[in-house]
Design a protein around this motif. Structure first.
Motif, short mmCIF file in Angstrom:
data_model
loop_
_atom_site.label_atom_id
_atom_site.label_comp_id
_atom_site.label_asym_id
_atom_site.label_seq_id
_atom_site.Cartn_x
_atom_site.Cartn_y
_atom_site.Cartn_z
N ILE A 25 -14.01 -6.78 3.51
CA ILE A 25 -13.31 -5.63 2.93
C ILE A 25 -12.40 -5.05 4.01
CG2 ILE A 25 -13.59 -3.35 1.90
CD1 ILE A 25 -16.48 -4.33 1.07
N VAL A 26 -11.10 -5.02 3.70
CA VAL A 26 -10.12 -4.50 4.66
C VAL A 26 -9.43 -3.29 4.04
CG1 VAL A 26 -8.09 -5.04 6.06
CG2 VAL A 26 -9.71 -6.85 5.52
N LEU A 27 -9.72 -2.12 4.58
CA LEU A 27 -8.96 -0.93 4.19
C LEU A 27 -7.79 -0.84 5.17
CD1 LEU A 27 -11.98 1.45 3.52
CD2 LEU A 27 -10.71 0.10 1.88
N PHE A 28 -6.65 -1.33 4.71
CA PHE A 28 -5.47 -1.40 5.59
C PHE A 28 -5.01 -0.02 6.05
CE2 PHE A 28 -4.96 -5.64 3.62
CZ PHE A 28 -4.63 -6.39 4.75
N GLN A 29 -5.52 1.03 5.41
CA GLN A 29 -5.04 2.38 5.73
C GLN A 29 -5.54 2.89 7.09
OE1 GLN A 29 -6.68 1.42 3.00
NE2 GLN A 29 -5.71 2.14 1.13
N VAL A 30 -6.62 2.29 7.64
CA VAL A 30 -7.17 2.85 8.89
C VAL A 30 -6.14 2.73 10.03
CG1 VAL A 30 -9.55 2.43 8.18
CG2 VAL A 30 -8.39 0.73 9.58
N PRO A 31 -6.07 3.75 10.93
CA PRO A 31 -4.90 3.89 11.80
C PRO A 31 -4.68 2.81 12.85
CG PRO A 31 -6.57 5.59 12.26
CD PRO A 31 -6.99 4.90 11.02
N LYS B 138 1.41 -0.16 -0.57
CA LYS B 138 1.42 -0.73 0.79
C LYS B 138 0.32 -1.76 0.94
CE LYS B 138 3.58 3.21 3.16
NZ LYS B 138 3.77 4.13 2.02
N THR B 139 -0.85 -1.44 0.42
CA THR B 139 -1.98 -2.38 0.46
C THR B 139 -1.63 -3.65 -0.30
OG1 THR B 139 -3.64 -0.66 0.71
CG2 THR B 139 -4.38 -2.73 -0.28
N ASP B 140 -1.04 -3.50 -1.48
CA ASP B 140 -0.67 -4.64 -2.31
C ASP B 140 0.29 -5.57 -1.56
OD1 ASP B 140 -0.73 -5.99 -4.94
OD2 ASP B 140 1.40 -5.53 -4.93
N HIS B 141 1.21 -4.99 -0.79
CA HIS B 141 2.16 -5.77 0.00
C HIS B 141 1.42 -6.70 0.97
CE1 HIS B 141 5.53 -6.77 2.62
NE2 HIS B 141 4.85 -6.28 3.65
N THR C 152 -11.48 0.80 13.71
CA THR C 152 -11.44 -0.63 14.06
C THR C 152 -10.02 -1.12 14.33
OG1 THR C 152 -12.26 -2.81 13.43
CG2 THR C 152 -11.20 -1.55 11.70
N ASP C 153 -9.95 -2.15 15.16
CA ASP C 153 -8.71 -2.91 15.30
C ASP C 153 -8.99 -4.33 14.77
OD1 ASP C 153 -10.31 -4.02 17.25
OD2 ASP C 153 -9.01 -3.48 18.94
N ALA C 154 -7.99 -5.18 14.80
CA ALA C 154 -8.16 -6.53 14.25
C ALA C 154 -9.18 -7.34 15.05
CB ALA C 154 -6.81 -7.25 14.22
N LEU D 59 -5.64 -0.42 12.84
CA LEU D 59 -5.70 -1.82 12.39
C LEU D 59 -4.29 -2.42 12.33
CD1 LEU D 59 -7.62 -4.04 11.31
CD2 LEU D 59 -7.14 -3.19 9.01
N GLU D 60 -4.07 -3.50 13.10
CA GLU D 60 -2.77 -4.18 13.10
C GLU D 60 -2.76 -5.16 11.90
OE1 GLU D 60 -4.44 -4.34 17.42
OE2 GLU D 60 -5.18 -4.58 15.37
N GLU D 61 -1.94 -4.83 10.90
CA GLU D 61 -1.99 -5.56 9.62
C GLU D 61 -1.73 -7.05 9.79
OE1 GLU D 61 -0.57 -1.32 8.78
OE2 GLU D 61 0.01 -2.92 10.17
N GLU D 62 -0.68 -7.38 10.53
CA GLU D 62 -0.34 -8.81 10.68
C GLU D 62 -1.46 -9.57 11.38
OE1 GLU D 62 1.79 -6.39 11.34
OE2 GLU D 62 3.38 -6.71 9.84
N LYS D 63 -2.08 -8.91 12.36
CA LYS D 63 -3.14 -9.58 13.12
C LYS D 63 -4.36 -9.87 12.27
CE LYS D 63 -2.52 -8.47 18.01
NZ LYS D 63 -3.06 -7.68 19.14
N ILE D 64 -4.80 -8.88 11.48
CA ILE D 64 -5.99 -9.12 10.65
C ILE D 64 -5.69 -10.17 9.59
CG2 ILE D 64 -5.52 -7.11 9.16
CD1 ILE D 64 -8.97 -8.68 9.95
N ILE D 65 -4.46 -10.18 9.07
CA ILE D 65 -4.07 -11.22 8.11
C ILE D 65 -4.16 -12.60 8.74
CG2 ILE D 65 -2.06 -12.18 6.88
CD1 ILE D 65 -1.32 -9.21 6.20
#
Length: 472
Positions: A395-401, A432-435, A371-373, A403-409
């Protein structure tokens, strides 16, 4: 009544001037740590009041004039913090009364928790207080912590205990050690505490007084209690009914077992009472009972962010990028008495049309590991617009390759703002997830480390919303 309780309690949280009775220059002593707390907060520009150390044996501490007695104190003194041996406290309270100071925090232990001799001292102190209109927090407590005003009577130095940032949660604890540990933990977890009160033996100010005060405190969204026992049941019930109509109250009540009740009695002189009675009282008054301290703060975090966005029912929608996590969340929905939402035909059609063939629309909806954001946005849009969904767990597993972290946030924060449905996130992982979880929480979305804890927090929101609807 309102003005009276607010005016009586104000000096505890925002005094014009504090007298530290028992202040000393001996490092590590209780009176020294409390003095240092106020001094440091004064230097940081947080504590705006005056600081008056009181000790008959000293002339000055770190540049501050030391007063030999309470009698010598300047007239603006409106809070006395007392940390001297128990036998000397009654005489000091007489001096406090004579001086016209109306608020006292008695840190000292060695009172009712030690038996009849200590109870006698307590009765003497209470009589002086009642005759002179003085309110007391304590004895046998760590007192008060207010990050916004710099009041900090917690006698554990910053080198040993971190202080949390400010936030919309009030935390009230009968146990001083538990209060200190929770402040330290909240600081580590990034949870904001607006006011902490540790009242120990609650000789005077008790749970009910604090509930009546916090009703009117606009900076506080949710009140959490660690309780060992309640002395005046009727007073507690009436105050709880008043506050729960306005803001949620969460109680962690210990002494559930015979062993725990016995320990509570020797700790703060508390009569723990039959646990089934507390269960009934909490249910009747809308107080939400926490199972443990983790649950208490999980609930507090949810209410701090979502008090004004309560679910309209118990139907939960789950979105995940990991199938196993979706199954765990579904189990938790059943476990905590909630319902899995039946998505409408329109929602399912919308998801099928906008998803790639291998993504799984439904409840849970699995946006899968590539998935992407944007795919999350589609799923959230569908759930937000579905009349059959009352609350959403993402549920967001930030580890998936991909997924743009800032975008989903940003997407989650945007929907939290514009939707009338509460959104809670789950992010499982390590540092990293905690961040990313911290960034998301700063933007108003409560985040939990496991699906079960996320669903359990939603269950608290549902329970409180049902209580308000019943009372309407």
């Amino acid at each position: 009544m309102v003005e009276k309780i607010v005016e009586e309690m104000r000096p505890f949280f925002d005094p014009k001037a504090v007298a530290i009775i028992g202040a000393t220059n001996k490092k590590g002593k209780v009176g020294n740590v409390i003095f240092e707390n106020f001094k440091m907060n004064k230097e940081r520009g947080v504590f705006k009041g005056n600081i008056y150390p009181v000790n008959p044996k000293l002339d000055e501490i770190e540049g501050y004039k030391v007063y030999k007695s309470v009698e010598e104190l300047p007239e603006d003194t409106d809070l006395a913090v007392i940390s001297i041996p128990a036998p000397f406290v009654p005489d000091t309270m007489r001096q406090v009364a004579k001086k016209g100071i109306k608020s006292a925090i008695i840190i000292t232990g060695g009172f009712g928790e030690l038996g009849e001799e200590g109870k006698k001292l307590e009765r003497e102190i209470l009589e002086i207080a009642r005759e002179n209109g003085i309110r007391i927090i304590g004895p046998n407590c760590v007192g008060v912590y207010v990050p916004d005003t710099g009041v900090d009577t917690v006698f554990l130095p910053e080198s040993k205990m971190d202080r949390p940032k400010s936030g919309p949660i009030a935390f009230v604890s009968q146990s001083g050690a538990f209060a200190a540990a929770m402040l330290d933990w909240a600081a580590m977890a990034g949870i904001g505490i607006g006011k902490m009160v540790s009242y120990g033996n609650k000789l005077d100010v008790d749970d009910a007084d604090l509930m009546d005060y916090f009703i009117h405190d606009e900076g506080i969204n949710v009140v959490t209690f660690y309780i060992e026992g309640v002395k005046e049941g009727r007073k507690f019930i009436e105050a709880a009914k008043r506050i729960t109509q306005v803001k949620p109250v969460i109680a962690l009540k210990s002494g559930r077992t015979e062993y725990g009740a016995k320990a509570a009695s020797s700790h703060t002189g508390s009569l723990a009472g039959a646990d089934t009675i507390y269960d009934a009282v909490f249910k009747q008054t809308g107080v939400i009972r926490a199972e443990d301290f983790e649950h208490m703060f999980d609930l507090a975090k949810a209410f701090a962010a979502l008090k004004d966005k309560l679910p309209k029912g118990a139907r939960i929608g789950i979105i995940t990028d990991g199938g196993g996590a979706g199954v765990m969340a579904s189990d938790a929905v059943a476990k905590f008495g909630l319902k899995m939402a039946d998505l409408s035909e329109e929602t399912l059609k919308y998801l099928k049309e906008n998803f790639p063939p291998h993504a799984v629309p439904g409840n849970p909806t699995d946006v899968v590991g590539d998935t992407d954001a944007e795919r999350y946005r589609i799923a959230i849009e569908g759930f937000v617009n579905d009349p059959n969904v009352d609350a959403i767990l993402v549920i967001v597993l930030f580890q998936v390759p991909l997924l743009e972290e800032e975008k989903i946030i940003d997407i989650l924060a945007e929907y939290q703002k514009k939707s009338d449905k509460p959104i809670v996130a789950v992010a499982m992982g390590g540092k990293k997830t905690d961040h990313y979880a911290r960034i998301l929480e700063d933007k108003g979305v409560p985040v939990y480390p496991t699906p079960e804890r996320g669903v359990r927090a939603l269950a608290g929101l549902v329970k409180y919303a049902e209580y308000l609807r019943r009372g309407a």
